[in-house]
Write an enzyme that holds these catalytic residues in place. Sequence first.
Site, short mmCIF file in Angstrom:
data_model
loop_
_atom_site.label_atom_id
_atom_site.label_comp_id
_atom_site.label_asym_id
_atom_site.label_seq_id
_atom_site.Cartn_x
_atom_site.Cartn_y
_atom_site.Cartn_z
N CYS A 86 36.41 -53.83 -56.22
CA CYS A 86 36.63 -52.51 -56.80
C CYS A 86 37.58 -52.65 -57.99
O CYS A 86 38.57 -53.37 -57.90
CB CYS A 86 37.25 -51.59 -55.75
N HIS A 128 29.42 -47.00 -52.94
CA HIS A 128 30.81 -47.28 -53.33
C HIS A 128 31.37 -46.17 -54.22
O HIS A 128 32.46 -45.65 -53.98
CB HIS A 128 30.85 -48.63 -54.04
N GLU A 129 30.60 -45.79 -55.24
CA GLU A 129 31.09 -44.77 -56.18
C GLU A 129 31.13 -43.38 -55.54
O GLU A 129 32.05 -42.60 -55.79
CB GLU A 129 30.23 -44.76 -57.45
N HIS A 132 34.31 -42.91 -53.74
CA HIS A 132 35.46 -42.57 -54.60
C HIS A 132 35.58 -41.06 -54.81
O HIS A 132 36.68 -40.53 -54.89
CB HIS A 132 35.32 -43.24 -55.97
ZN LIG Z 1 35.75 -48.79 -56.65
#
Ligand SMILES: [Zn+2]
Length: 164
Positions: A86, A128-129, A132
Amino acid sequence: MKEIVHFGHPSLKIDSTDVLEFDKDLKNLTDEMIQIMYDAPGVGLAAPQIGINKNIFVFDAGDGPKVAINPHNLILEGSITFMEGCLSLPGYYWDIERAEYASLDCFDLAGNKINFAGDDLTGRVLQHEYDHLNGKVLLTALKRKERKAALKNISLNGFPGNDV
Ligand SMILES: [Zn+2]
């Protein structure tokens, strides 16, 4: 140019809110995000990673830059372990188990409904995004013992990826 914030920064811990105006400012912001992502370099960048808690991320899983606005309706299938890092945790990588396939509905810069979907790197980046935007970093995807070791490592060594 805006800077990427690191793990521990408050904007990485909270839910982001939807984009309401599909205007020139939005286009400028996503252009800048794509530039920051390539400069890093990385394959994805979410707005909270530059301190902006809006539901926006950009990614490039190998076929050019893509912009996802207000992503929703995440559909997951299968499971696969993949080495993952990341940009907010520079220098660290972990084997992380996630769904193999992900599909995400979102909007483009003009406010049109679009969909991103895929397995391998695409599926991984989408998950993953999306995390966030919901105040999660990849450490939350680690098993408890690994997460403890990772936190200790970070507190002792900081972010070694900054120096390379
Ligand atoms: Zn990340």
